[in-house]
Enzyme design. Structure first.
Site, short mmCIF file in Angstrom:
data_model
loop_
_atom_site.label_atom_id
_atom_site.label_comp_id
_atom_site.label_asym_id
_atom_site.label_seq_id
_atom_site.Cartn_x
_atom_site.Cartn_y
_atom_site.Cartn_z
N GLU A 82 0.76 -1.15 -0.07
CA GLU A 82 -0.22 0.60 0.30
C GLU A 82 1.13 1.50 -0.04
OE1 GLU A 82 -4.21 1.54 2.02
OE2 GLU A 82 -2.68 1.09 3.44
N ALA B 9 2.17 -0.36 10.77
CA ALA B 9 1.70 -1.73 10.82
C ALA B 9 0.82 -1.54 9.46
CB ALA B 9 0.56 -2.01 11.22
N MET B 10 0.39 -2.93 8.47
CA MET B 10 -0.14 -3.37 7.21
C MET B 10 -0.95 -3.86 7.43
SD MET B 10 -0.67 -1.84 4.67
CE MET B 10 -1.96 -2.30 3.21
N GLU C 146 -5.85 -2.45 12.08
CA GLU C 146 -5.38 -3.04 11.46
C GLU C 146 -6.17 -4.07 11.14
OE1 GLU C 146 -3.77 -1.55 9.42
OE2 GLU C 146 -1.93 -0.30 11.08
N HIS D 10 -9.88 -2.39 9.69
CA HIS D 10 -9.65 -2.04 8.46
C HIS D 10 -9.47 -3.21 7.28
CE1 HIS D 10 -7.36 1.46 6.81
NE2 HIS D 10 -6.28 0.89 7.75
N GLU E 113 -8.44 5.08 6.20
CA GLU E 113 -7.88 5.04 7.65
C GLU E 113 -8.53 6.13 8.46
OE1 GLU E 113 -5.22 3.80 8.10
OE2 GLU E 113 -4.35 3.19 5.87
#
Ligand code: BES
Ligand code: ZN
Length: 879
Positions: free
Chosen positions: A173, A308-309, A344, A347, A366
């Site tokens: 991303e 973080a992702m 996360e 998301h 976000e």
């Protein structure tokens, strides 16, 4: 007698609809081989749509290269000979197009045109691809594993025995999937992915989905095949080859959750497992949609640029964002880990299941995930008191949004650097704050059922800003109302004047004209919102109760007097949020030149009797930031007096603190901050205690556990002599706990003499990992002596820094903001402006540079307006 008002107002303004197409003049685009490139836009054509990717990837952890092949099933919407897709830094070995029976359309290997400035390639098919038909695109490619933090990149870690081990991990991303495979790398192109990964016997491979089967393919290699993914955007794809250890658990609904870390940090993974299990269960209930994959992994990657992702099913984290060591990590560390996981996991619905159509609306991802951190933790971990931090989120947003260089929540972003820059406090924090305002307006139940509707309506698909508003509520024109908050920048200012029982209320949001439409007092609608007649005489009025609204309130002279007096005699008449927001509003108005500093300082005079950590730290934080600015300007008398004042004034609070980990999270956070300040200000009892603890820690050779919340302060004091410093550096080299290391590092940085050495080590990236360089530079810049050193370092190493942290990335922005905003003189401002002018055009277009320079202007203005006032005020208080 008092009155708390809740106001909801709508702003009226003109908006431009932003076009999503960015054209470069046709006919000027030449591919690398000199031939015309068939596509001139940054965004891909919409007439070819990927449906299913079959990816095979083989990272070689010895040669540090990877090879891969991808077969992409595509739908053709218009007849064409060209397929244009993304690819960056990949060598394409073969490209072919197959028909629906997987027969080659041409017996030749097709030529591939490359257009690096748009990160695109184009494949020419001699036979027309016909609209409505299905085809397969087949490509073979390879590249070195990336050296940075994007695409398919190399990460390393050291074992206790000193061996360096390599792993390969992805971060895509927003626009780096194209660095790992040729693909249609835009969020709208959702597709299914079937991934196969080749690896050696001592490694494991992970991807979004569970492992389906493993085949041994000879040469000591294994091929892991993963289940087909759900429909998702390319930026959510992930794969990792590593030798990590894990812990697993299962949610009540049967989802398998696994936490991975490097083998020797395995014991730090247990807290994350518990948190992930509880939070995932919470979200399934809250969103009323089950998590759709059979498993969810959380993995701590030793080299990671962001925090973080949220890759679907395989979320990746910086080690400090996932690992928790009960003996070493502090209360704040624990809160942080929990919030990151909460973010996360949110998301997985907001972002993964429903994705913004384009990056201009990244706040839909976000802003929601940031807000859900608070909603989920409040429900699942009430003892962490996450609500104490929510106002800080809004204050941070307001700090940015009160600058001219702010931007609307939804704003234009086309190229990768602009897209990266969208991940900022406006998308995250302002986004979260206006959602909070909306939730208060709609009620918790109304808000929740609205977002459930939104998620159901757009699942496995994409949405825009307006789709959210349309889903939330039917009977009022929510869209019109919320556009005013998302399509224009800035923070509204409400002015209140009281005359007898009449309240005159005005509203400003320069430069846009704004107007009240709706106004409620205790749920009573009023026909004339600008003048409000109170039922009876009151002593004081406080608007924006608990700061649930995203706006600032400015009272008239009497209004501020009454509130100051109220705080002095009976501060608990207001909630802690109201107290903190009054302090915030007052100092914000001082910065804007609307209120004199005296008044704001008088307002916080009551803090001596404040016991709640939020208003206390809010007030103390302002004094501390003024101190830091004035100290850097070498204004000796004020620096000295301000320090004396703070120490005298907050002495009771400081003396009351124990050097332990006792108490609730809020007590612990207060202790951490207050003792760190006291030692930083050389308060003798603090220094003595810290020194004593440091010595016992060294004597035990690090075996005794220091109280975790004060350990950083203890190291800080211990680092002040050479042997103490050297001992910490040695410990830094061998520690197996990243949160501990970051505490060592801030202590090491506090010694000016060694700053050069540390910056060099950060640049080198071996002892101090490159991922920590931005925060290292920032820590140096905060130091009164270090801020010039940090800036010189940034100028000198600019090119190398941009190579490590690409334009627009978190890293480079932290470096710029961290160094530049320490400045507060016109000469420094010139210097900064000249430097950024002297480098390339693309750099000067970065928003962050405007933000940083405007902050310096703000500092300059603040000093010129308030320095004398501060001087006299302090003299009066200290005499
Ligand atoms: N989606 C982001 C990660 C990201 C950030 C990707 C910037 C691309 C550019 C992720 O969900 C995120 O927001 N991470 C935060 C951590 C978190 C606690 C809010 C981060 O990395 O700071
Ligand atoms: Zn996020």
């Amino acid at each position: 007698m008092h009155l708390l008002l809740v106001i909801l107002f709508f702003l009226e303004a003109q908006f431009c609809v932003q076009s999503s197409d960015s054209n470069s003049p046709a006919g000027e685009n030449l591919a690398t081989n000199g031939l015309p490139f068939p596509w001139s836009k940054v965004r891909l054509p919409s007439y070819i749509v990927p449906v299913h990717y079959h990816l095979l990837i083989h990272p070689n952890l010895t040669t540090l290269r990877f090879n891969g092949s991808v077969k992409i099933e595509i739908d053709v919407k218009n007849n064409t000979n060209w397929v244009v897709l993304h690819s960056k830094n990949l060598k394409i070995f073969t490209a072919t197009v197959l028909d629906e029976h997987e027969a080659h359309l041409s017996d030749k290997v097709l030529s591939v045109l490359e257009y690096p400035s748009h990160e695109q390639i184009a494949i020419f098919s001699p036979k027309i691809l016909t609209s409505g038909e299905k085809y397969f695109l087949y490509l073979e490619f390879g590249a070195p594993l990336s050296d940075g933090f994007y695409g398919f990149y190399k990460s390393t870690y050291k074992t206790k025995a000193g061996e360096t081990r390599v792993l390969a991990s992805t971060h895509f991303e927003p626009t780096s999937a194209r660095m790992a495979l040729p693909c249609f790398d835009e969020p709208i192109f959702k597709a299914n992915y079937t991934v196969r990964i080749r690896r050696g016997p001592s490694h494991i491979a992970l991807s979004n989905m569970p492992l389906e089967q493993t085949v041994e393919i000879g040469n000591g290699l294994f091929e892991d095949q993963f289940e087909v993914s759900v429909r998702m955007s390319s930026y959510l794809l992930a794969f990792i080859v590593c030798d990590f250890r894990s812990v697993s658990g299962m949610t009540a609904t049967g989802i398998n959750i696994t936490i991975y870390a490097v083998p020797e940090k395995w014991h730090q993974t247990h807290y994350a497992l518990e948190a992930a299990l509880r939070l995932l269960e919470f979200y399934e209930q809250y969103f009323n949609i089950l998590y759709p994959l059979p498993k969810l992994d959380l993995i701590a990657i030793p080299d990671f640029q962001a925090g973080a992702m949220e890759n679907w099913g395989l979320t990746t984290y910086r080690e400090t964002s996932l690992l928790y060591d009960p003996d070493i990590s502090s209360a704040s560390d624990k809160l942080w880990v929990t919030m990151v996981i909460g973010h996360e996991l949110a998301h997985q619905w907001f972002g993964n299941l429903v994705t913004m159509e384009w990056w201009n609306d990244i706040w839909l991802n976000e802003g929601f995930a940031r807000y859900m951190e608070f909603v989920s933790l409040e429900a699942v971990y009430p003892e962490l008191k996450v609500e104490d931090h929510f106002l800080d989120t809004c204050f941070g947003a307001i700090g940015r949004d009160s600058l001219n260089s702010s931007r609307p929540i939804s704003s234009l972003a086309e190229n990768p650097a602009q897209i990266e820059e969208m991940f900022d406090t406006v998308s995250y924090d302002k986004g979260a704050c206006i959602l909070h305002m909306l939730r208060n307006f709609l009620t918790n139940e109304g808000f929740q059922s609205g977002i459930i509707r939104y998620l159901h309506r757009f699942k496995y698909s994409n949405a825009r800003n307006e789709d959210l508003w349309d889903s939330l509520i039917k009977h009022i024109d929510l869209k019109k109302m919320m556009y005013t908050w998302t399509l224009q920048k800035g923070i509204p200012l409400i002015t209140v004047k009281r005359q007898g029982r009449k309240l005159y209320i005005g509203q400003e949001l320069s430069p846009i004209y704004v107007r009240f439409i709706h106004f409620t007092v205790h749920n009573t609608s009023l026909s004339n919102p600008d003048v409000l007649t109170l039922d009876e005489e009151v002593d004081w009025v406080k608007l924006n109760s608990d700061m649930n609204g995203y706006y600032i309130v400015h009272y008239d002279e009497e209004g501020w007097n009454a509130l100051t007096e109220l705080l002095r005699i009976n501060h608990t008449a207001l909630s802690f949020k109201d107290r903190a927001s009054l302090i915030h509003n007052a100092f914000q108005l001082v910065t804007a030149g609307r209120l004199s500093l005296n008044r704001a300082l008088d307002l916080i005079g009551y803090l001596k009797s404040e016991t709640h950590n939020v208003p206390l730290l809010q007030g103390l934080g302002y004094l501390q930031s003024f101190y830091k600015m004035i100290e850097k300007r070498n204004i000796a008398d004020i620096t000295h007096n301000l320090k004396t004042y703070i120490l005298q004034y907050f002495r009771d609070v400081i003396d009351k603190q124990s050097w332990s980990d006792d108490g609730m999270v809020s007590d612990r956070r207060l202790r951490e901050e207050v003792l760190s300040l006291a030692c930083d200000f050389d308060y003798p009892p603090c220094l003595e205690k810290a020194k004593h603890l440091y010595n016992s820690w060294v004597e035990s050779n690090g075996a005794i556990s220091l109280p975790t919340d004060v350990s950083e302060t203890v190291y800080m004091v211990g680092a002040q002599d050479d042997s103490g410093w050297a001992y910490l550096l040695e410990k830094y080299g061998v520690s197996m706990c990243e949160t501990e290391k970051s505490k060592f590092l801030s202590a090491l940085i506090s010694i000016t003499y060694f700053i050069h050495l540390l910056l060099q080590l950060g640049m080198d990236g071996t002892l101090i990992k490159t991922q920590n360089l931005p925060s290292l530079i920032y820590l140096v810049a905060k130091n009164p002596v270090g801020h010039f050193l940090a800036w010189d370092f940034v100028k000198k190493h600019w090119d190398e820094l941009v190579e490590k942290f690409p334009l627009g990335s978190f890293g480079i922005r932290n470096i710029i903001v961290g160094t530049v905003t320490q400045f507060s003189s016109t000469e420094e401002l010139r210097e900064v402006e000249n430097f950024f002018k002297s480098i390339t055009e693309q750099v000067s277009e970065l928003r962050v540079i405007q933000v940083a320079t405007e902050n310096v202007e703000k500092n300059i203005m603040w000093l010129s307006r308030n320095l004398e006032t501060m001087r006299t005020w302090l003299q009066q208080r200290l005499n």
